[in-house]
Design a protein around this motif. Structure first.
Motif, PDB file in Angstrom:
ATOM      1  N   GLN A  57      -2.000   4.608  12.354  1.00 41.71           N
ATOM      2  CA  GLN A  57      -2.310   5.844  11.638  1.00 41.71           C
ATOM      3  C   GLN A  57      -1.823   7.092  12.369  1.00 41.71           C
ATOM      4  N   ARG A  98       0.833  -1.199   0.000  1.00 39.35           N
ATOM      5  CA  ARG A  98       0.000   0.000   0.000  1.00 39.35           C
ATOM      6  C   ARG A  98       0.873   1.256   0.000  1.00 39.35           C
ATOM      7  N   PHE A 148       0.677   4.135   1.424  1.00 38.01           N
ATOM      8  CA  PHE A 148       0.915   4.836   2.683  1.00 38.01           C
ATOM      9  C   PHE A 148       1.711   4.006   3.691  1.00 38.01           C
ATOM     10  N   THR A 149       2.008   2.738   3.374  1.00 36.70           N
ATOM     11  CA  THR A 149       2.871   1.944   4.253  1.00 36.70           C
ATOM     12  C   THR A 149       4.131   1.459   3.529  1.00 36.70           C
ATOM     13  N   GLU A 181       3.041   8.861   7.471  1.00 34.89           N
ATOM     14  CA  GLU A 181       2.972   7.862   6.409  1.00 34.89           C
ATOM     15  C   GLU A 181       4.337   7.227   6.178  1.00 34.89           C
ATOM     16  N   ASN A 182       4.296   5.949   5.766  1.00 34.53           N
ATOM     17  CA  ASN A 182       5.507   5.198   5.433  1.00 34.53           C
ATOM     18  C   ASN A 182       6.425   4.975   6.633  1.00 34.53           C
TER      19      ASN A 182
END
Length: 277
Positions: free
Chosen positions: A145, A111, A113-114, A149-150
């Motif tokens: 969350q 994904r 955002f990860t 991000e990442n």
């Protein structure tokens, strides 16, 4: 002046972190005090050694890896899990199985955002339809969350499918929207110690811990029972980007609230270590 989160992160980084039996911290090798601790543990019993190899980012040995988990290394990393396709509200297994390390890699890369995250949280689900598992999924999702991000990825493990697919779908869609994997032989659960619910204390613990009010305050509804295997408790594993287990939380009671700040401290230490390498 440091913010509260910065102080927490700094406090975590000061302490060593053991990943898969390898000590890491702010340096690539253990400090003299850590080395002395390991040396002393080697002269003591197995329990003491499991404390020294705990993976805990804390200054004390209060949070050791479960002894069965320590004993299962490194074989546990090759345990085969089956990816579950949960798109469009339809649950089906993929045709291939992959190792625990590959599951972690998939969680870190699938994904946007990860992608490239420095750590991942693996949620070992007790029973998907249970209201407490929904609460745990929501708490873990909010934890992940809360990081930029990442930085942190997540994934979940279940014992079975086609028993309560409605409950599993609801857990995925509403509380923990990350990849799911099937551990039908429950090898990860066994490695965590295979703790069981005490049926005689279950409802007493729910009352004692105020679970009904606690979940209602979070807007979570559902049954405490659910369908399928629910006697074997779950837990949480935290991995670094290389797929090493750095921290483990083993459920002792089905009614206790997850120690989210403890998880946050572990994640901060792992991320700091990865970025310092």
């Amino acid at each position: 002046m440091l913010s509260e989160n910065q102080r927490t992160s700094a406090d975590c980084v000061e302490s060593p972190l053991a990943c898969g039996g390898k000590f890491v911290g702010t340096e690539n090798s253990p400090s003299p005090s850590v080395a002395a601790e390991v040396s002393q543990a080697a002269e003591d019993d197995t329990d003491a050694m499991s404390h020294a190899l705990s993976g805990s980012p804390f200054r004390s040995n209060e949070f050791p890896l479960p002894e069965p988990l320590v004993k299962s290394m490194p074989k546990i990393y090759e345990t085969q899990l089956e990816p579950i396709d949960m798109r469009f509200g339809i649950i089906r297994k993929e045709r291939h199985s992959i190792s625990v390390r590959k599951c972690n890699e998939k969680a870190l890369s699938t994904r946007p955002f990860t992608r490239g995250a420095k750590a991942s949280v693996a949620f070992l689900v007790k029973r998907p339809g249970c209201i407490i598992c929904k609460e745990q999924g929501l708490m873990l999702q909010e934890l992940v969350q809360s990081f930029p991000e990442n930085r942190v990825a997540a994934w979940a493990v279940v014992k079975e499918i086609d028993v309560d697919n409605d409950g599993l779908t609801a857990l995925y869609q509403d509380f923990f929207r990350y990849p799911f994997f099937l551990d039908k032989k429950m090898k990860l659960y066994k490695a965590m110690g295979k703790n069981f619910i005490n049926p005689f204390k279950f409802f007493y613990n729910i009352w004692k811990n105020g679970v009904r009010k606690r979940t209602a305050d979070k807007g979570i509804e559902g049954s405490f029972i659910g369908k399928g295997e629910g006697l074997i408790l779950g837990g949480v594993l935290i991995f670094d980007a290389d797929g090493n287990i750095c921290y483990a939380y083993q459920e002792k009671s089905a009614a206790e609230e997850l120690p989210i700040e403890e998880f946050r401290c572990a994640l901060n230490a792992i991320i700091a270590n990865q970025e310092n390498d």
